[in-house]
Design a protein around this motif. Structure first.
Motif, PDB file in Angstrom:
ATOM      1  N   ILE A   1      -3.161  48.061  -5.261  1.00  0.00           N
ATOM      2  CA  ILE A   1      -2.494  49.351  -5.123  1.00  0.00           C
ATOM      3  C   ILE A   1      -1.009  49.077  -4.961  1.00  0.00           C
ATOM      4  O   ILE A   1      -0.604  48.290  -4.110  1.00  0.00           O
TER       5      ILE A   1
ATOM      6  N   VAL B   1       2.687  50.878  -4.236  1.00  0.00           N
ATOM      7  CA  VAL B   1       3.380  52.074  -3.756  1.00  0.00           C
ATOM      8  C   VAL B   1       4.845  51.720  -3.520  1.00  0.00           C
ATOM      9  O   VAL B   1       5.186  50.553  -3.324  1.00  0.00           O
TER      10      VAL B   1
ATOM     11  N   VAL C   1       5.112  53.680   4.307  1.00  0.00           N
ATOM     12  CA  VAL C   1       3.657  53.773   4.405  1.00  0.00           C
ATOM     13  C   VAL C   1       3.259  53.069   5.705  1.00  0.00           C
ATOM     14  O   VAL C   1       3.612  51.921   5.936  1.00  0.00           O
TER      15      VAL C   1
ATOM     16  N   GLN D   1      -2.090  54.311   7.455  1.00  0.00           N
ATOM     17  CA  GLN D   1      -2.312  54.789   6.086  1.00  0.00           C
ATOM     18  C   GLN D   1      -2.858  53.668   5.196  1.00  0.00           C
ATOM     19  O   GLN D   1      -3.754  53.899   4.381  1.00  0.00           O
ATOM     20  N   LYS D   2      -2.324  52.467   5.362  1.00  0.00           N
ATOM     21  CA  LYS D   2      -2.823  51.329   4.580  1.00  0.00           C
ATOM     22  C   LYS D   2      -4.277  51.034   4.924  1.00  0.00           C
ATOM     23  O   LYS D   2      -5.099  50.788   4.038  1.00  0.00           O
TER      24      LYS D   2
ATOM     25  N   GLU E   1      -6.473  53.174   5.989  1.00  0.00           N
ATOM     26  CA  GLU E   1      -7.279  54.244   5.389  1.00  0.00           C
ATOM     27  C   GLU E   1      -7.439  54.042   3.886  1.00  0.00           C
ATOM     28  O   GLU E   1      -8.516  54.305   3.328  1.00  0.00           O
ATOM     29  N   LEU E   2      -6.383  53.595   3.208  1.00  0.00           N
ATOM     30  CA  LEU E   2      -6.485  53.311   1.775  1.00  0.00           C
ATOM     31  C   LEU E   2      -7.509  52.213   1.514  1.00  0.00           C
ATOM     32  O   LEU E   2      -8.365  52.346   0.630  1.00  0.00           O
TER      33      LEU E   2
ATOM     34  N   VAL F   1     -10.843  53.142  -0.567  1.00  0.00           N
ATOM     35  CA  VAL F   1     -11.059  52.554  -1.890  1.00  0.00           C
ATOM     36  C   VAL F   1     -12.311  51.674  -1.878  1.00  0.00           C
ATOM     37  O   VAL F   1     -13.100  51.691  -2.827  1.00  0.00           O
TER      38      VAL F   1
ATOM     39  N   ILE G   1      -2.439  45.856  -1.146  1.00  0.00           N
ATOM     40  CA  ILE G   1      -1.409  46.893  -1.250  1.00  0.00           C
ATOM     41  C   ILE G   1      -0.052  46.205  -1.354  1.00  0.00           C
ATOM     42  O   ILE G   1       0.332  45.442  -0.469  1.00  0.00           O
TER      43      ILE G   1
END
Length: 67
Positions: free
Chosen positions: A6, A8, A13, A17-18, A20-21, A25, A44
């Motif tokens: 990913i 970004v 971020v 949030q990371k 949760e990603l 995913v 990420i």
């Protein structure tokens, strides 16, 4: 062994949030492709805004400058 990358822009971020990603995913790969979360890798990358472009222009990150 799925590997998802990913990318970004580096616009604050958060660690949450990371997390949760990565969790989200991974769960999509489990649900859709029946992949084992133990062998699923998510990376990420935060790209500096000046290294990001679209529509032939360098991304600036502000709505005013995007117009």
């Amino acid at each position: 062994m799925p590997y998802i990358n990913i990318k970004v822009t580096d616009e604050g971020v958060t660690k949450t949030q990371k997390k949760e990603l990565i969790e989200g995913v991974t769960q999509v790969l489990v649900n859709v492709l029946d992949k084992d979360p133990q062998t699923t890798h998510i990376v990420i990358d935060e790209v500096p805004k000046e290294n990001w472009g679209y529509n032939g222009k360098q991304y600036t990150g502000t709505k005013k400058q995007q117009s």
